[in-house]
Design an enzyme around this catalytic site. Sequence first.
Site, PDB file in Angstrom:
ATOM      1  N   ARG A  49      68.785  42.091  73.900  1.00  0.00           N
ATOM      2  CA  ARG A  49      69.461  41.638  75.327  1.00  0.00           C
ATOM      3  C   ARG A  49      68.659  41.621  76.579  1.00  0.00           C
ATOM      4  NH1 ARG A  49      69.154  39.132  79.219  1.00  0.00           N
ATOM      5  NH2 ARG A  49      70.543  38.483  80.000  1.00  0.00           N
ATOM      6  N   ILE A  63      75.241  43.829  84.506  1.00  0.00           N
ATOM      7  CA  ILE A  63      76.356  43.194  83.609  1.00  0.00           C
ATOM      8  C   ILE A  63      75.304  42.900  82.402  1.00  0.00           C
ATOM      9  CG2 ILE A  63      78.093  41.296  83.234  1.00  0.00           C
ATOM     10  CD1 ILE A  63      77.982  40.734  85.888  1.00  0.00           C
ATOM     11  N   PRO A  64      75.465  43.964  81.191  1.00  0.00           N
ATOM     12  CA  PRO A  64      74.854  43.630  79.957  1.00  0.00           C
ATOM     13  C   PRO A  64      76.065  43.380  79.351  1.00  0.00           C
ATOM     14  CG  PRO A  64      74.772  46.023  81.124  1.00  0.00           C
ATOM     15  CD  PRO A  64      75.504  45.392  82.035  1.00  0.00           C
ATOM     16  N   HIS A  65      75.073  42.904  78.456  1.00  0.00           N
ATOM     17  CA  HIS A  65      76.089  41.422  77.435  1.00  0.00           C
ATOM     18  C   HIS A  65      75.681  40.967  75.635  1.00  0.00           C
ATOM     19  CE1 HIS A  65      73.667  38.922  79.839  1.00  0.00           C
ATOM     20  NE2 HIS A  65      74.095  38.050  79.404  1.00  0.00           N
ATOM     21  N   ALA A  66      76.228  41.353  75.285  1.00  0.00           N
ATOM     22  CA  ALA A  66      75.923  40.673  74.342  1.00  0.00           C
ATOM     23  C   ALA A  66      76.033  39.942  73.023  1.00  0.00           C
ATOM     24  CB  ALA A  66      74.943  42.244  72.723  1.00  0.00           C
TER      25      ALA A  66
END
Length: 153
Positions: A49, A63-66
Amino acid sequence: MRSLFTLLPEAVTSASLDSKDAILGHLAGLFASVYDLDSANVKDSLVAREELGSTGFGRCIAIPHARIENLHRPVAAFIRLASPVDFDSADGQPIDLVFGLLSPVGAGATHLHALAAISRMMRDERMHAGLLDATSPEALYSLLSNVIDRDAA
């Protein structure tokens, strides 16, 4: 109404990390241990991501997201960094707060709504200051859960 995502007390911590890769690795380990997920799979998903563009959205926050397989509901984790770290953020500023989000592959709008809710919470100046001033992971969790619970009501 229930919250858009689950944030457990054990998923909130402070850490001394020195790079974007170290942050993503620590975050993956946190998700793995708290929510019984595969750490390597989580890190690979977060890195993939990030390759699309940094999740450091500015104001010292990332806001690391996956989206990952075998997850039934969005889950979150939070890290307050001991000192700011470069994260290739949109505004060029290093980050000191990391709010991770994992959602099921098919989450669609739920994932986007959860990201929006986290973004709103993190943009609040009083919340940001409170998170930086909190003296323990328990205090961090208390601040976060109060807003999450209020918004779900």
